[in-house]
Design a protein around this motif. Structure first.
Motif, PDB file in Angstrom:
ATOM      1  N   ALA A 125     -20.259  -7.378 -19.412  1.00 26.30           N
ATOM      2  CA  ALA A 125     -19.553  -8.683 -20.250  1.00 26.30           C
ATOM      3  C   ALA A 125     -20.019 -10.115 -20.744  1.00 26.30           C
ATOM      4  O   ALA A 125     -19.452 -10.212 -21.538  1.00 26.30           O
ATOM      5  CB  ALA A 125     -18.473  -8.421 -19.323  1.00 26.30           C
ATOM      6  N   GLY A 126     -20.010 -10.520 -19.529  1.00 26.65           N
ATOM      7  CA  GLY A 126     -20.639 -11.433 -19.852  1.00 26.65           C
ATOM      8  C   GLY A 126     -21.788 -11.656 -21.000  1.00 26.65           C
ATOM      9  O   GLY A 126     -21.165 -13.055 -21.705  1.00 26.65           O
ATOM     10  N   CYS A 127     -22.501 -11.026 -21.857  1.00 23.95           N
ATOM     11  CA  CYS A 127     -23.108 -11.105 -22.558  1.00 23.95           C
ATOM     12  C   CYS A 127     -22.934 -10.778 -23.697  1.00 23.95           C
ATOM     13  O   CYS A 127     -22.948 -11.949 -24.493  1.00 23.95           O
ATOM     14  CB  CYS A 127     -23.837  -9.824 -22.214  1.00 23.95           C
ATOM     15  N   THR A 128     -21.813 -10.019 -23.908  1.00 23.98           N
ATOM     16  CA  THR A 128     -21.015 -10.322 -25.226  1.00 23.98           C
ATOM     17  C   THR A 128     -19.887 -11.509 -25.523  1.00 23.98           C
ATOM     18  O   THR A 128     -19.969 -11.499 -26.272  1.00 23.98           O
ATOM     19  CB  THR A 128     -19.835  -8.624 -24.721  1.00 23.98           C
ATOM     20  N   ILE A 129     -19.384 -11.793 -24.234  1.00 24.72           N
ATOM     21  CA  ILE A 129     -18.827 -13.221 -24.761  1.00 24.72           C
ATOM     22  C   ILE A 129     -19.311 -14.183 -25.164  1.00 24.72           C
ATOM     23  O   ILE A 129     -18.676 -14.790 -25.999  1.00 24.72           O
ATOM     24  CB  ILE A 129     -17.727 -12.967 -23.349  1.00 24.72           C
ATOM     25  N   ALA A 130     -20.238 -13.986 -24.201  1.00 23.57           N
ATOM     26  CA  ALA A 130     -21.641 -15.458 -24.134  1.00 23.57           C
ATOM     27  C   ALA A 130     -22.200 -15.157 -25.851  1.00 23.57           C
ATOM     28  O   ALA A 130     -22.268 -16.024 -26.661  1.00 23.57           O
ATOM     29  CB  ALA A 130     -22.310 -15.618 -23.378  1.00 23.57           C
ATOM     30  N   THR A 141     -16.218   5.629 -29.312  1.00 23.13           N
ATOM     31  CA  THR A 141     -14.988   4.123 -29.940  1.00 23.13           C
ATOM     32  C   THR A 141     -15.433   3.305 -29.549  1.00 23.13           C
ATOM     33  O   THR A 141     -15.172   2.511 -31.071  1.00 23.13           O
ATOM     34  CB  THR A 141     -13.816   4.728 -28.260  1.00 23.13           C
ATOM     35  N   ALA A 142     -16.344   3.142 -29.485  1.00 22.17           N
ATOM     36  CA  ALA A 142     -17.347   1.274 -29.385  1.00 22.17           C
ATOM     37  C   ALA A 142     -18.127   1.071 -29.813  1.00 22.17           C
ATOM     38  O   ALA A 142     -17.794  -0.011 -30.897  1.00 22.17           O
ATOM     39  CB  ALA A 142     -18.065   1.564 -27.707  1.00 22.17           C
ATOM     40  N   LEU A 143     -18.078   2.256 -31.040  1.00 29.02           N
ATOM     41  CA  LEU A 143     -19.212   1.946 -32.532  1.00 29.02           C
ATOM     42  C   LEU A 143     -18.482   1.674 -33.022  1.00 29.02           C
ATOM     43  O   LEU A 143     -18.180   0.808 -33.566  1.00 29.02           O
ATOM     44  CB  LEU A 143     -20.127   3.220 -32.295  1.00 29.02           C
ATOM     45  N   LEU A 199     -16.741 -10.216 -31.904  1.00 31.38           N
ATOM     46  CA  LEU A 199     -15.827  -9.644 -31.820  1.00 31.38           C
ATOM     47  C   LEU A 199     -15.915  -8.345 -31.611  1.00 31.38           C
ATOM     48  O   LEU A 199     -14.692  -7.809 -30.560  1.00 31.38           O
ATOM     49  CB  LEU A 199     -14.969 -10.321 -32.686  1.00 31.38           C
ATOM     50  N   GLY A 200     -15.611  -7.663 -32.190  1.00 33.07           N
ATOM     51  CA  GLY A 200     -16.191  -5.828 -31.833  1.00 33.07           C
ATOM     52  C   GLY A 200     -16.100  -5.852 -30.839  1.00 33.07           C
ATOM     53  O   GLY A 200     -16.292  -4.292 -29.910  1.00 33.07           O
ATOM     54  N   VAL A 201     -17.330  -5.867 -31.125  1.00 30.84           N
ATOM     55  CA  VAL A 201     -17.972  -5.362 -29.424  1.00 30.84           C
ATOM     56  C   VAL A 201     -17.416  -5.839 -28.020  1.00 30.84           C
ATOM     57  O   VAL A 201     -17.562  -5.261 -27.264  1.00 30.84           O
ATOM     58  CB  VAL A 201     -19.857  -6.440 -29.652  1.00 30.84           C
ATOM     59  N   VAL A 202     -16.938  -7.505 -28.124  1.00 31.38           N
ATOM     60  CA  VAL A 202     -16.317  -7.560 -27.232  1.00 31.38           C
ATOM     61  C   VAL A 202     -14.909  -6.998 -27.168  1.00 31.38           C
ATOM     62  O   VAL A 202     -14.915  -5.989 -25.886  1.00 31.38           O
ATOM     63  CB  VAL A 202     -16.069  -9.201 -27.448  1.00 31.38           C
ATOM     64  N   CYS A 203     -14.657  -6.580 -28.064  1.00 35.44           N
ATOM     65  CA  CYS A 203     -13.137  -5.836 -27.733  1.00 35.44           C
ATOM     66  C   CYS A 203     -13.523  -3.871 -26.982  1.00 35.44           C
ATOM     67  O   CYS A 203     -13.413  -3.359 -26.225  1.00 35.44           O
ATOM     68  CB  CYS A 203     -13.229  -5.535 -28.919  1.00 35.44           C
ATOM     69  N   ALA A 204     -14.423  -4.397 -28.122  1.00 33.25           N
ATOM     70  CA  ALA A 204     -15.205  -1.948 -27.315  1.00 33.25           C
ATOM     71  C   ALA A 204     -15.456  -2.269 -25.566  1.00 33.25           C
ATOM     72  O   ALA A 204     -14.684  -1.629 -25.072  1.00 33.25           O
ATOM     73  CB  ALA A 204     -16.393  -2.138 -27.913  1.00 33.25           C
ATOM     74  N   VAL A 205     -16.349  -3.289 -25.130  1.00 31.78           N
ATOM     75  CA  VAL A 205     -16.762  -3.675 -23.863  1.00 31.78           C
ATOM     76  C   VAL A 205     -15.146  -3.871 -23.273  1.00 31.78           C
ATOM     77  O   VAL A 205     -14.665  -3.449 -22.382  1.00 31.78           O
ATOM     78  CB  VAL A 205     -17.590  -4.934 -23.672  1.00 31.78           C
TER      79      VAL A 205
END
Lengths: 270, 434
Positions: free
Chosen positions: B367-372, B285-287, B331-337
């Motif tokens: 979470a922090g890394c993906t948002i950053a 799902t995340a992928l 953005l997709g990665v942030v959504c997955a996280v």
């Protein structure tokens, strides 16, 4: 023949400007621009042409001196008022065409009109009209990266002309072009300006370009200069100069060039 | 040395981003060392420690992803005419960039080691001395080679990825390597840049309208344009794949959730004892979300400029379409996280003993890394458009219009992605809560 002062659509008095790093750009430039004329601001690189245009168009504020547009002081305006003035009355052409890469050609040309609040249909009509006049109407649906540099420059000219500005500032509009393209671009620009009564202030370092203008203001090291007609050079001196340069054929031109430059530099500051 | 000097004189914003990379590395390094401590304390059960080590992969991947994004944004390591005149070409700058990344990561690793030793009680003189002594196996001597190996993992991976991402490439088209057949890499922008010149020579091949035409033979004599513009970023085409993978992931989860008594995989924290198939479904799902991100962003931009757009919607929508790959992927990665975090919170059991501070730290790092990374991508996009923005301002475009366009873009993205994330998270958590 001196035009009456109230015929001047834009005039500047004793402009002084200094860059942020402290290097002087303009020191006491005064000029008047008459309505509907094409005025060339000529001078070598680094003589303050671009800064003068930026001051006149209200992009930057001179440290000292005055700029008046149609009897309205530009130098006292706040940034928002200057921005509105630039949008509504002035056009600007960059040395290299900077188009918005995501928009296609006609959208680029119509963008200033749309920014003024013109409806999309009317903006498109006006933009297409100008693109046709500048011979790029068939490329109206292309994107900027599919065009050549000269075509892009014509698009940016159409973009500047489409809102029918009162004054068009053209900062070396032909600098990055080949000579054939250069002549074409300049011809279209000057013809369009004359037929629509648009005042053009054209910065250029090229004497051939400046000759298309009605009047030329020369700048040198941030000052307005009038080239004084020097007495004819005595025969002996010319011969001596020719002798020294006669060794290499190519050098002869360069020698003559330095000679002419030296004479042009013997000019009076106004 | 050069990397050090270049690093010292950079802008505070850039330094702040590097500091963030160091912090992320420190947290990841601490997680790895915590695994080492667990392994020392439980030498009889190697499986549990290996599983913990495997779980450290997620924060590691997030840290490396962030480090690469920061290195790409770093203005000091971009080819500049002045530097190339003194022999600092793209290859050398790639080395400088990798060295800078390694430097900030090593700083973080060192911090992690110091903190770890401090909490074990090996270093004294500060508060919390040896507070976690039993947890981190203070009664066992620390195997130094193991600790150092674990600590160099992140710096090595990060600088290697940076070097690979920023490696200089030949912009000339090579036969058999058509730009439109080239897959995106993680950056997307680099792939676009390599395609630049080839695409401008053979432009119709990259325009969306011509995408379906068979490969044309190369133009006999490419037009000589002394100042070619970079071609726009290619339209993302991963959306169908993303949706397919996303659906497959949800299906796998639902299938696995039918029988709640399947012997499970112990996850430290989170959904304890959930079957491995659920985990696989979550990963899929995340992928899928990460794959679908650029396509969805592009769609968002397309909708924004859809019917008779004025200047505002035109600027907002077209820019979003052009930056779809750059913005959409993070953005997709942030959504997955975010959907993973939502599911974790839904399934959170306060009495669960396996949920410790290390789990929270790991989740925080991811979470922090993906948002950053997302914010860094936004900064990168803004820097890339600085020229156009300046030209628009010279035209007299109101600064408020440009700001409104940016706000419109952000709103459109939020309006699309927030409900989507909630939907995916609900669907993903459904089989486990039922």
């Amino acid at each position: 023949m001196v035009a009456p002062p109230d015929n001047d659509v834009l005039w500047a008095r004793a402009l002084h400007f200094q860059h942020n790093d402290g290097s002087p750009a303009l020191s006491g430039v005064s000029l008047g621009v008459r309505e509907g004329e094409i005025l060339a601001v000529s001078g070598p690189r680094g003589s303050g042409k671009t800064t003068l245009l930026r001051c006149l168009s209200g992009l930057v504020r001179p440290q000292r001196g005055e700029v008046w547009f149609n009897s309205v002081p530009v130098h006292t305006m706040g940034p928002l008022t200057r921005e509105r003035l630039r949008r509504d009355r002035f056009g600007w052409i960059d040395p290299a065409p900077v188009l918005v890469p995501e928009l296609n050609v006609w959208e680029n040309a119509a963008l200033p009109l749309m920014l003024r609040g013109t409806s999309r249909r009317r903006a498109k009509t006006a933009a297409m009209e100008w693109l046709e006049r500048l011979d790029i109407g068939d490329r109206a649906r292309r994107h900027p990266h599919e065009l050549r540099q000269s075509e892009r420059q014509r698009v940016s000219i159409a973009r500047a002309l489409a809102p029918a500005p009162t004054i068009l500032f053209a900062d070396e509009p032909t600098a990055p072009l080949y000579r054939a393209d250069r002549a074409h671009v300049l011809r279209t620009l000057t013809t369009a300006a004359r037929s629509h009564g648009i005042t053009v202030i054209l910065a250029t370092h090229d004497a051939a370009t400046a000759s298309l203008a009605d009047r030329t203001v020369s700048l040198l090291d941030g000052r307005g200069v009038n080239t004084v007609h020097l007495p004819p050079v005595p025969e002996k001196e010319t011969e001596a100069a020719a002798e020294t340069a006669a060794d290499e054929g190519a050098e002869a031109d360069a020698g003559a060039g330095t000679d002419a430059e030296g004479r042009a530099a013997c000019s009076l500051s106004v | 040395m050069l990397a050090l000097r270049l690093a010292r004189g950079s802008h505070p914003g850039v330094q702040f981003r590097r500091l963030l990379v160091a912090t992320a590395t420190a947290a990841t390094g601490f997680l790895l060392l915590g695994t080492l401590g667990h392994a020392l304390a439980h030498q009889d059960t190697a499986g549990g420690s290996a599983l913990r080590l495997a779980w450290c992969l997620a924060p590691m991947a997030a840290t490396v992803y962030f480090a690469v994004a920061v290195a790409r944004t770093d203005p000091g390591t971009r080819p500049r005419p002045g530097l190339s005149a003194i022999g600092l070409g793209p290859a050398r700058l790639m080395a400088v960039s990798a060295a800078t990344t390694a430097l900030s990561c090593l700083l973080g690793s060192m911090l992690a080691l110091l903190f770890f030793l401090h909490l074990r009680g090996d270093l004294t003189g500060m508060p919390f001395d040896g507070d976690a002594a039993d947890f981190l196996a203070a009664d066992h001597p620390l195997p130094l080679p193991a600790a150092l190996t674990l600590l160099t993992l992140v710096p090595a991976a990060a600088s290697l990825s940076v070097a690979l991402t920023l490696r200089p490439r030949d912009p000339r088209p090579t036969p058999g390597n058509r730009p439109r057949l080239r897959p995106y890499n993680a950056s997307g922008r680099r792939a676009a840049q390599t395609a630049d010149t080839s695409a401008s020579i053979d432009a119709p091949a990259t325009t969306p309208g011509y995408a379906e035409t068979p490969a044309q033979e190369p133009a006999p004599s490419p037009p000589t344009d002394p100042n070619p513009l970079p071609a726009p970023n290619p339209t993302p085409r991963d959306l169908p794949w993303g949706i397919a993978v996303l659906a497959a992931g949800l299906a796998v989860e639902a299938y696995a959730g039918r029988d709640p008594h399947t012997p499970g995989l112990t996850i430290p924290g989170g959904a304890t004892g959930s079957p491995a198939a659920v985990l696989a479904g979550w990963t899929l799902t995340a992928l899928g979300l990460a794959l679908a991100g650029p396509g969805l962003t592009h769609l968002c931009g397309r909708l924004l400029q859809a019917v008779r757009p004025g200047a505002l919607r035109l600027l907002a929508g077209r820019v979003l379409m052009a930056e779809a790959t750059r913005i959409g992927r993070p953005l997709g990665v942030v959504c997955a996280v975010a959907s993973g975090a939502y599911a974790m919170v839904t399934l959170y059991d306060a009495d669960d003993p396996s949920l410790g501070p290390l789990t929270a730290l790991g989740a925080l790092v991811v979470a922090g890394c993906t948002i950053a990374t997302l914010l860094t991508a936004a900064v990168e996009a803004r820097a890339a458009r600085a020229d156009t923005t300046a030209a628009l301002l010279r035209l007299g475009a109101p600064a408020t219009t440009l700001r409104t366009a940016a706000a419109l873009r952000a709103t459109a993205l939020l309006a699309l992605f927030v409900p989507l994330t909630f939907l995916i998270a609900e669907l993903a958590a459904l089989p486990l809560t039922a």
